[in-house]
Design an enzyme around this catalytic site. Structure first.
Site, mmCIF file in Angstrom:
data_model
loop_
_atom_site.group_PDB
_atom_site.id
_atom_site.type_symbol
_atom_site.label_atom_id
_atom_site.label_comp_id
_atom_site.label_asym_id
_atom_site.label_seq_id
_atom_site.Cartn_x
_atom_site.Cartn_y
_atom_site.Cartn_z
ATOM 1 N N ARG A 10 -105.745 25.622 -134.705
ATOM 2 C CA ARG A 10 -105.060 24.627 -133.887
ATOM 3 C C ARG A 10 -104.728 23.424 -134.761
ATOM 4 O O ARG A 10 -105.532 23.015 -135.580
ATOM 5 C CB ARG A 10 -105.935 24.205 -132.716
ATOM 6 C CG ARG A 10 -106.326 25.379 -131.832
ATOM 7 C CD ARG A 10 -106.747 24.891 -130.462
ATOM 8 N NE ARG A 10 -107.245 25.943 -129.614
ATOM 9 C CZ ARG A 10 -106.532 26.907 -129.066
ATOM 10 N NH1 ARG A 10 -105.265 27.013 -129.327
ATOM 11 N NH2 ARG A 10 -107.074 27.800 -128.269
ATOM 12 N N ARG A 20 -97.552 21.480 -130.306
ATOM 13 C CA ARG A 20 -96.997 22.694 -129.716
ATOM 14 C C ARG A 20 -95.489 22.695 -129.878
ATOM 15 O O ARG A 20 -94.872 21.646 -130.079
ATOM 16 C CB ARG A 20 -97.326 22.774 -128.220
ATOM 17 C CG ARG A 20 -98.799 22.834 -127.899
ATOM 18 C CD ARG A 20 -99.056 23.009 -126.410
ATOM 19 N NE ARG A 20 -98.774 24.379 -125.994
ATOM 20 C CZ ARG A 20 -97.703 24.774 -125.318
ATOM 21 N NH1 ARG A 20 -96.778 23.928 -124.956
ATOM 22 N NH2 ARG A 20 -97.550 26.039 -124.984
ATOM 23 N N ARG A 41 -102.772 33.833 -118.828
ATOM 24 C CA ARG A 41 -103.945 33.571 -117.983
ATOM 25 C C ARG A 41 -103.741 34.021 -116.543
ATOM 26 O O ARG A 41 -104.660 34.499 -115.897
ATOM 27 C CB ARG A 41 -104.269 32.077 -117.975
ATOM 28 C CG ARG A 41 -104.967 31.603 -119.208
ATOM 29 C CD ARG A 41 -105.580 30.218 -118.987
ATOM 30 N NE ARG A 41 -106.031 29.719 -120.271
ATOM 31 C CZ ARG A 41 -105.446 28.732 -120.928
ATOM 32 N NH1 ARG A 41 -104.410 28.122 -120.413
ATOM 33 N NH2 ARG A 41 -105.916 28.346 -122.092
ATOM 34 N N GLU A 66 -92.775 31.491 -131.650
ATOM 35 C CA GLU A 66 -93.418 31.655 -130.343
ATOM 36 C C GLU A 66 -92.565 32.459 -129.368
ATOM 37 O O GLU A 66 -93.081 33.311 -128.655
ATOM 38 C CB GLU A 66 -93.776 30.292 -129.740
ATOM 39 C CG GLU A 66 -94.976 29.626 -130.391
ATOM 40 C CD GLU A 66 -96.292 30.346 -130.117
ATOM 41 O OE1 GLU A 66 -96.395 31.112 -129.136
ATOM 42 O OE2 GLU A 66 -97.242 30.131 -130.899
ATOM 43 N N GLU A 69 -92.760 36.108 -130.329
ATOM 44 C CA GLU A 69 -94.034 36.723 -129.948
ATOM 45 C C GLU A 69 -94.179 36.874 -128.433
ATOM 46 O O GLU A 69 -94.597 37.925 -127.953
ATOM 47 C CB GLU A 69 -95.211 35.869 -130.454
ATOM 48 C CG GLU A 69 -95.371 35.834 -131.952
ATOM 49 C CD GLU A 69 -96.419 34.823 -132.415
ATOM 50 O OE1 GLU A 69 -96.571 34.687 -133.635
ATOM 51 O OE2 GLU A 69 -97.075 34.163 -131.573
ATOM 52 N N GLU A 70 -93.851 35.821 -127.696
ATOM 53 C CA GLU A 70 -94.129 35.808 -126.257
ATOM 54 C C GLU A 70 -93.031 36.425 -125.403
ATOM 55 O O GLU A 70 -93.316 37.012 -124.368
ATOM 56 C CB GLU A 70 -94.390 34.373 -125.783
ATOM 57 C CG GLU A 70 -95.665 33.798 -126.358
ATOM 58 C CD GLU A 70 -96.058 32.481 -125.729
ATOM 59 O OE1 GLU A 70 -95.331 31.985 -124.844
ATOM 60 O OE2 GLU A 70 -97.113 31.953 -126.127
ATOM 61 N N LYS A 134 -96.763 24.629 -113.268
ATOM 62 C CA LYS A 134 -96.491 24.096 -114.609
ATOM 63 C C LYS A 134 -95.439 22.997 -114.507
ATOM 64 O O LYS A 134 -94.322 23.133 -115.010
ATOM 65 C CB LYS A 134 -95.985 25.210 -115.542
ATOM 66 C CG LYS A 134 -97.063 26.093 -116.111
ATOM 67 C CD LYS A 134 -97.834 25.356 -117.183
ATOM 68 C CE LYS A 134 -98.791 26.319 -117.878
ATOM 69 N NZ LYS A 134 -99.637 25.636 -118.826
#
Length: 181
Positions: A10, A20, A41, A66, A69-70, A134
């Site tokens: 991190r 981030r 999650r 990111e 990957e996501e 969110k």
């Protein structure tokens, strides 16, 4: 299944915020449909793809990595929409970019490893979906609607040194002066 990377480091800025990066991934340059991914999650909830920056990584590079990957997409990285702070549960400072998707992978890292899903949403629908769980992610899209869309000529944002960067906190709402939007 929750995502866990044993070798993940991190990174934090001088003020203790976790660094981030994220992208609002759009189907086209019209920026009317945005790609959201399922949360690692809470798989029944949608989020904007993004995550922690690695040491020595530039925010734009982290954002592209990111979303690959996501969300399993590649694309053309566009403007920096803003830098958003979240102070409630965790201190995060997220660089949010706009990305126009040019390639969609059939299988990608998070779909294979944790069963992550992705789905296109109209911007208005995405805001509604994100506001429940969110709200800071919904703010990314709200800021886009408030005047950073390509239609108004603000298609480029100059890069700012860290001490002069524009920050939008989760506590701020549409009461921002027009010069900040």
């Amino acid at each position: 299944m929750m995502k866990f990377k044993p070798n993940q480091t991190r990174t934090y800025d001088r003020e203790g915020f976790k660094k981030r990066a994220a992208c609002l991934c759009f189907r086209s340059e019209q920026e009317d449909e945005v790609l959201l991914v399922s949360s690692s999650r809470y798989p029944d909830q949608w989020i904007v793809p993004g995550g922690g920056m690695e040491p020595e990584e530039e925010p734009g590079g982290a954002a592209v990595r990111e979303v690959y990957e996501e969300a399993g997409v590649k694309g053309k990285l566009g403007r920096l929409l803003g830098i958003f702070e979240q102070n409630q549960d965790r201190k995060h400072r997220t660089y949010v970019y706009v990305l126009t998707v040019t390639e969609i992978l059939e299988d990608w890292e998070d779909s294979v490893n944790i069963g992550r899903k992705r789905e296109w949403f109209k911007v208005e629908d995405a805001i509604k979906v994100l506001q429940c769980h969110k709200p800071v992610h919904a703010e990314y899209l709200e800021k886009l609607k408030l005047g950073c869309s390509p239609a108004n000529g603000n298609s480029t944002v100059p890069s700012l040194p860290d001490n002069n960067a524009l920050f939008v906190t989760a506590a701020q709402t549409s009461g921002l002066p027009s010069s900040v939007r």
